[in-house]
Scaffold this active site. Structure first.
Site, PDB file in Angstrom:
ATOM      1  N   LYS A   1       0.580  -1.220   0.453  1.00 24.89           N
ATOM      2  CA  LYS A   1      -0.520  -0.207   0.105  1.00 24.89           C
ATOM      3  C   LYS A   1       0.953   0.913  -0.003  1.00 24.89           C
ATOM      4  CE  LYS A   1      -4.085  -2.048   0.206  1.00 24.89           C
ATOM      5  NZ  LYS A   1      -3.633  -3.389   0.361  1.00 24.89           N
TER       6      LYS A   1
HETATM    7  C1  LIG Z   1      -5.005  -4.039   0.754  1.00 21.08           C
HETATM    8  C2  LIG Z   1      -6.405  -4.307   0.886  1.00 21.08           C
HETATM    9  C3  LIG Z   1      -7.451  -4.936   2.150  1.00 21.08           C
HETATM   10  C4  LIG Z   1      -7.176  -5.610   3.256  1.00 21.08           C
HETATM   11  O1  LIG Z   1      -5.720  -4.761   4.057  1.00 21.08           O
HETATM   12  P1  LIG Z   1      -4.362  -5.851   5.058  1.00 21.08           P
HETATM   13  O2  LIG Z   1      -4.468  -4.516   5.934  1.00 21.08           O
HETATM   14  O3  LIG Z   1      -3.965  -6.405   4.758  1.00 21.08           O
HETATM   15  O4  LIG Z   1      -5.926  -5.717   6.338  1.00 21.08           O
HETATM   16  C5  LIG Z   1      -8.740  -4.778   1.719  1.00 21.08           C
HETATM   17  N1  LIG Z   1      -9.287  -4.048   0.875  1.00 21.08           N
HETATM   18  C6  LIG Z   1      -8.935  -3.600  -0.104  1.00 21.08           C
HETATM   19  C7  LIG Z   1      -9.427  -3.321  -1.641  1.00 21.08           C
HETATM   20  C8  LIG Z   1      -7.292  -4.450  -0.677  1.00 21.08           C
HETATM   21  O5  LIG Z   1      -6.143  -3.951  -1.737  1.00 21.08           O
END
Ligand SMILES: *Cc1c(COP(=O)(O)O)cnc(C)c1O
Length: 378
Positions: free
Chosen positions: A181
Site C-alpha cells: 500500500k
Molecule cells: C489490501 C487491501 C485490503 C486488506 O488490507 P489489510 O491491511 O491487508 O487487511 C482490503 N481491501 C483492499 C481493497 C485492499 O487492497
C-alpha cells in the site's frame, strides 16, 4: 533489467524512529501510536484515527462499533480483495454484492437500492485502485434507507471526489498499511472517524475490550485493576508499526506527486494502443494512484503477465477472481459465473503495473516499452 512490481519507500528517518522505540520501554501500543494517530487524523481531516493491525481488522471493528451483527446484510462490491467481504462475515453479517461500473470498476451506486432489504444495515464501498466511489450518491441512498457507510479505503489515503475525502461522508474509513500500500509498516491499519464515543469504543475493541491498555495502567499513578466491558479482539497497533508510519505521513503528498507523474506517463504511453484499455478517471476525482491498472484481452492476460515476468517486469492482478467466485464464497452462498458480469469481465482482463515513488524513469520507460511489445506480439 528487473523492474520490481513494488519497492517500499522506507528510509533512514523510519529506521531512526524504530531505533528510538527499540531503545525505549514500550514496544506495544503506547505514546508512539497516539502520536501517529493524531498525525494521521490531521492528514485525513477527521477527528480521530485508531491504529490497528490491518485494514481487515479496521473494517471488522468499524462494522461492530456501529452495531452490525448476525442476521444483518452489508452491501459491497465483488471486485475487491477478499478482506472486504471477509470482514463482513467476521461481524456475523452477510455480504450482498452488487456489480461494478464498467468505466471504473467501482461499485455501481445505481444498483444498490435494488438489493436493499429489511436486513440491510450498511454499505461498504471500496475506492478501487485509488479512485473514490461515488460517495455523494451512496450517502444519499444511505440516508434514505437509514444505513451506515464504512469505506474500504485501503487504496485511497490521499484521494478526493467532488471535494469529498475518505471519512467525510461515512461513519468510518478504513486504511491499510500492508506492504504494497501507499504507506506501509509491513502490516497495519487504521480507522478514520469523527464520532467521539465510537473512537473510545474502537480503542477498547482493538484490545480485548479492556478498559485500559497496558501502557495506560503502567504509567498511571496507582495500581488499577483490569476490567473488560465488551468482547474485543487482539487488533492493536504496536509502537514499532507506529514508529515506521509516523514519518511517512508528512511525505504522503510528495510521494503522491511522483505516482501521479508515473501514472500520467503510463496513461499517455498506452492511450490509443490497440488492445490496451484503462479505467476512466472521472471528472472531479483526485486519484490516489495506489495501483496502475490496464485491461487487456482476457484470453491473453495470463500469457501477457508471464511474458512480462520473463522480460523482468513485475506485474500482478488486482483482483482475480472476483470475491463471489472464490471457492468459499461459491460453496457458502451458491454464487456462480455470470452473477456479476461486469466485475467478472474486468477481473479477467486486469493487470497491475509497477507504480511507486522509487520507480526510476529508466525503469518506467523499460516497463512501457516491454508492455507494448508483449501485447503487440500476442
Ligand atoms: C489490501 C487491501 C485490503 C486488506 O488490507 P489489510 O491491511 O491487508 O487487511 C482490503 N481491501 C483492499 C481493497 C485492499 O487492497
Amino acid at each position: 533489467m528487473k523492474v520490481e512490481f513494488c519497492r517500499h519507500n522506507l528510509s533512514k528517518e523510519e529506521l531512526r524512529e524504530v531505533e528510538k522505540v527499540i531503545k525505549s520501554l514500550f514496544l506495544t501500543t503506547a505514546q508512539k501510536t497516539d502520536e501517529f494517530e493524531k498525525e494521521f487524523a490531521g492528514f485525513l481531516g477527521v477527528k480521530y484515527a485508531v491504529g490497528v493491525s490491518s485494514c481487515t481488522a479496521a473494517m471488522h471493528l468499524a462494522l461492530l462499533a456501529w452495531g452490525v451483527k448476525r442476521g444483518d446484510e452489508v452491501i459491497t462490491t465483488p471486485l475487491s480483495f477478499m478482506a472486504t467481504a471477509n470482514s463482513i462475515l467476521y461481524a456475523g453479517a452477510k455480504p450482498v454484492f452488487v456489480d461494478v461500473e464498467k468505466e471504473t470498476g467501482n461499485i455501481n451506486a445505481d444498483l444498490i437500492e435494488k438489493v436493499i432489504t429489511k436486513k440491510t444495515k450498511a454499505i461498504l464501498p471500496v475506492h478501487l485502485y485509488g479512485q473514490m466511489a461515488d460517495m455523494k450518491k451512496i450517502k444519499k441512498i444511505a440516508d434514505r434507507h437509514n444505513l451506515i457507510i464504512i469505506e474500504d479505503s485501503a487504496h485511497c489515503i490521499e484521494g478526493q471526489r467532488d471535494g469529498i475525502r475518505p471519512g467525510q461522508l461515512s461513519q468510518a474509513a478504513c486504511f491499510s498499511f500492508h506492504a504494497i500500500k501507499t504507506m506501509t509498516s509491513g502490516e497495519g491499519g487504521a480507522i478514520g472517524l469523527n464520532d467521539d464515543a465510537r473512537a473510545l469504543l474502537l480503542r477498547k475493541l482493538r484490545l480485548h475490550g479492556m478498559t485500559k491498555s497496558g501502557s495506560q495502567r503502567y504509567f498511571g499513578k496507582e495500581y488499577q485493576p483490569q476490567d473488560m466491558e465488551e468482547l474485543g479482539w487482539k487488533y492493536n497497533m504496536s509502537e514499532i508499526q507506529a514508529a515506521i508510519l509516523l514519518p511517512q505521513v508528512k511525505k504522503l503528498n510528495g510521494f503522491l506527486e511522483r505516482r501521479e507523474e508515473i501514472a500520467s506517463f503510463y496513461r499517455k504511453a498506452f492511450s490509443g494502443v490497440k488492445d490496451i484499455r484503462m479505467p476512466v478517471v472521472l471528472p472531479g476525482v483526485k486519484h490516489a494512484h495506489n495501483q496502475f491498472v490496464i485491461w487487456v484481452d482476457p484470453r491473453k492476460r495470463d500469457l501477457i503477465i508471464n511474458n512480462l515476468k520473463d522480460q523482468g517486469v513485475g506485474a500482478i492482478v488486482n483482483f482475480y477472481p472476483p470475491i463471489h467466485l472464490l471457492k468459499f464464497y461459491r460453496r457458502t452462498f451458491g454464487f456462480k459465473e455470470g452473477d456479476f458480469p461486469v466485475a467478472e469481465s474486468i477481473s479477467k482482463s486486469t493487470i497491475s503495473l509497477p507504480l511507486y515513488p522509487k520507480l526510476t524513469n529508466q525503469e518506467l520507460n523499460y516497463a512501457v516499452k516491454t508492455v507494448k511489445e508483449v501485447i503487440s506480439n500476442n
